[in-house]
Design a protein around this motif. Structure first.
Motif, short mmCIF file in Angstrom:
data_model
loop_
_atom_site.label_atom_id
_atom_site.label_comp_id
_atom_site.label_asym_id
_atom_site.label_seq_id
_atom_site.Cartn_x
_atom_site.Cartn_y
_atom_site.Cartn_z
N SER A 1 0.84 -1.21 0.00
CA SER A 1 0.00 0.00 0.00
C SER A 1 0.87 1.25 0.00
CB SER A 1 -0.93 0.02 1.22
OG SER A 1 -1.90 -1.00 1.10
N ALA A 2 1.97 1.21 0.76
CA ALA A 2 2.88 2.35 0.79
C ALA A 2 3.47 2.58 -0.60
CB ALA A 2 3.99 2.13 1.82
N LEU A 3 3.87 1.49 -1.25
CA LEU A 3 4.41 1.61 -2.60
C LEU A 3 3.36 2.17 -3.56
CD1 LEU A 3 6.80 -0.38 -4.61
CD2 LEU A 3 4.47 -0.39 -5.48
N THR A 4 2.13 1.66 -3.45
CA THR A 4 1.04 2.14 -4.31
C THR A 4 0.86 3.65 -4.16
OG1 THR A 4 -0.12 0.04 -4.11
CG2 THR A 4 -1.43 1.93 -4.80
N VAL A 5 0.81 4.10 -2.91
CA VAL A 5 0.61 5.53 -2.64
C VAL A 5 1.78 6.35 -3.18
CG1 VAL A 5 0.50 7.22 -0.76
CG2 VAL A 5 -0.94 5.18 -0.69
N GLY A 6 3.01 5.80 -3.00
CA GLY A 6 4.20 6.50 -3.49
C GLY A 6 4.19 6.68 -4.99
N VAL A 7 3.82 5.62 -5.72
CA VAL A 7 3.77 5.72 -7.18
C VAL A 7 2.58 6.57 -7.61
CG1 VAL A 7 3.63 4.42 -9.36
CG2 VAL A 7 4.94 3.50 -7.44
N ALA A 8 1.42 6.38 -6.94
CA ALA A 8 0.22 7.13 -7.30
C ALA A 8 0.41 8.64 -7.11
CB ALA A 8 -0.98 6.64 -6.47
N ALA A 9 1.24 9.02 -6.14
CA ALA A 9 1.48 10.45 -5.89
C ALA A 9 2.14 11.11 -7.10
CB ALA A 9 2.36 10.62 -4.65
N ALA A 10 2.83 10.30 -7.94
CA ALA A 10 3.54 10.85 -9.10
C ALA A 10 2.85 10.52 -10.42
CB ALA A 10 4.97 10.33 -9.12
N ALA A 11 1.84 9.63 -10.37
CA ALA A 11 1.27 9.11 -11.62
C ALA A 11 0.03 9.87 -12.06
CB ALA A 11 0.93 7.63 -11.45
N THR A 12 -0.15 10.00 -13.38
CA THR A 12 -1.34 10.63 -13.92
C THR A 12 -2.28 9.60 -14.54
OG1 THR A 12 0.00 11.10 -15.87
CG2 THR A 12 -0.34 12.92 -14.33
N THR A 13 -1.80 8.35 -14.66
CA THR A 13 -2.66 7.27 -15.15
C THR A 13 -2.58 6.09 -14.19
OG1 THR A 13 -0.85 6.38 -16.49
CG2 THR A 13 -2.38 7.88 -17.60
N ARG A 14 -3.52 5.14 -14.37
CA ARG A 14 -3.63 4.00 -13.47
C ARG A 14 -2.55 2.94 -13.73
NH1 ARG A 14 -8.68 2.84 -11.08
NH2 ARG A 14 -9.62 4.19 -12.64
N GLU A 15 -2.16 2.77 -15.02
CA GLU A 15 -1.32 1.63 -15.41
C GLU A 15 0.00 1.52 -14.65
OE1 GLU A 15 -3.15 3.37 -17.54
OE2 GLU A 15 -4.54 1.74 -17.98
N PRO A 16 0.79 2.63 -14.56
CA PRO A 16 2.07 2.47 -13.84
C PRO A 16 1.88 2.08 -12.38
CG PRO A 16 1.71 4.78 -14.46
CD PRO A 16 0.65 3.97 -15.13
N VAL A 17 0.79 2.58 -11.77
CA VAL A 17 0.52 2.25 -10.36
C VAL A 17 0.22 0.77 -10.23
CG1 VAL A 17 -0.85 2.85 -8.33
CG2 VAL A 17 -0.46 4.57 -10.11
N LEU A 18 -0.63 0.27 -11.15
CA LEU A 18 -1.01 -1.15 -11.13
C LEU A 18 0.20 -2.03 -11.37
CD1 LEU A 18 -3.38 -3.12 -10.87
CD2 LEU A 18 -3.70 -2.94 -13.36
N LEU A 19 0.99 -1.69 -12.39
CA LEU A 19 2.16 -2.50 -12.74
C LEU A 19 3.16 -2.55 -11.58
CD1 LEU A 19 3.84 -4.06 -14.88
CD2 LEU A 19 4.86 -1.86 -15.50
N ALA A 20 3.45 -1.39 -11.01
CA ALA A 20 4.43 -1.34 -9.92
C ALA A 20 3.94 -2.15 -8.72
CB ALA A 20 4.68 0.12 -9.52
N THR A 21 2.63 -2.03 -8.42
CA THR A 21 2.11 -2.74 -7.24
C THR A 21 2.13 -4.25 -7.45
OG1 THR A 21 0.70 -0.83 -6.76
CG2 THR A 21 0.19 -2.87 -5.61
N ILE A 22 1.71 -4.71 -8.64
CA ILE A 22 1.73 -6.15 -8.90
C ILE A 22 3.16 -6.68 -8.83
CG2 ILE A 22 1.35 -7.92 -10.67
CD1 ILE A 22 -1.18 -6.38 -11.49
N ALA A 23 4.10 -5.95 -9.43
CA ALA A 23 5.51 -6.39 -9.38
C ALA A 23 5.99 -6.44 -7.93
CB ALA A 23 6.38 -5.44 -10.19
N ALA A 24 5.60 -5.43 -7.12
CA ALA A 24 6.05 -5.39 -5.73
C ALA A 24 5.45 -6.55 -4.92
CB ALA A 24 5.66 -4.05 -5.09
N VAL A 25 4.17 -6.88 -5.20
CA VAL A 25 3.51 -7.97 -4.46
C VAL A 25 4.21 -9.29 -4.78
CG1 VAL A 25 1.38 -9.31 -4.24
CG2 VAL A 25 1.27 -6.81 -4.24
N LEU A 26 4.51 -9.53 -6.07
CA LEU A 26 5.18 -10.78 -6.44
C LEU A 26 6.60 -10.84 -5.87
CD1 LEU A 26 3.96 -11.13 -10.15
CD2 LEU A 26 3.13 -12.36 -8.12
N ALA A 27 7.33 -9.73 -6.00
CA ALA A 27 8.70 -9.70 -5.49
C ALA A 27 8.72 -9.89 -3.97
CB ALA A 27 9.37 -8.37 -5.85
#
Ligand SMILES: [Zn+2]
Length: 233
Positions: free
Chosen positions: A34-60
């Protein structure tokens, strides 16, 4: 500790050993992702990078916690095994001294010398190694370290926790992504706080307060750090 109380303690210890890995994994899965999601979302203007980063972080993260638990519980198991091997050697080399050692332990707990001696002899006849493992090392079957079990349960719990921000990203409108993740995370952490209070038999309010505060703090720090970088996606 009297024998009757030990019987009551053993199942709770076994339960909390297994649940400890699960509560840790779930908390880590919710808070770090969730922290990572919020961090990426604070800089993102679209949903895709937030989704991609969060899925990668969950798997990693699931892979990482699986390996970490496996390594740490394996070394605990190695230490237990080394203790048992030493007991086994001692018992082969000097069974008489081991019998005296066991009887002394019962005496120290308050048994008379005769009773202690009789207990030591009877338990040694039944299973000398098990008696020494239990009385001397405090080791029972329930407390034996199980690396694969710990690894699998913490990774599964991490995945379950990490699914919370992923679901929030998928269903929340883009404009309110950050507050939605924060609310979903807080709600999940309240449930986890209740679960961990139940496991430890601790005060509910305090358990919820510390887990929710910790989680919110992690999200706030990540969001601020991300904004300070000034990168836009
Ligand atoms: Zn011994």
């Amino acid at each position: 500790v009297v024998a009757g109380q030990e019987d009551d303690v053993a199942p709770a210890t076994r339960l909390s050993n297994r649940l400890r890995a699960a509560v840790l994994g779930a908390t880590d899965g919710i808070v770090s992702n969730s922290a990572l999601t919020v961090g990426v979302a604070a800089a993102a203007t679209t949903r895709e990078p937030v989704l991609l980063a969060t899925i990668a972080a969950v798997l990693a993260g699931a892979g990482s916690i699986a390996v970490s638990e496996y390594v740490s519980v394996s070394s605990a198991r190695d230490a237990q095994q080394a203790d048992l091997d030493r007991e086994r050697r001692e018992h082969e080399q000097r069974p008489h001294l081991e019998l005296v050692e066991l009887a002394t332990m019962f005496e120290e707990r308050g048994a008379s010398p005769e009773t202690a001696r009789a207990m030591a002899e009877e338990l040694s006849q039944a299973d000398a190694l098990a008696a020494h493992a239990r009385e001397e090392l405090g080791l029972t079957e329930e407390l034996a370290a199980r690396p694969l079990e710990a690894s699998a349960s913490s990774a599964a719990a991490f995945l379950a926790g990490g699914s919370i921000p992923i679901i929030a990203i998928l269903v929340a409108p883009l404009g309110v992504l950050i507050p939605s993740v924060a609310v979903a995370t807080a709600a999940a952490l309240v449930l986890l706080g209740l679960a961990s209070a139940a496991v430890g038999g601790a005060n509910r309010g305090r358990a919820i307060l510390r887990i929710v505060t910790g989680g919110m703090l992690a999200m706030a720090v990540t969001a601020v750090g991300s904004l300070l970088l000034g990168i836009e996606l």
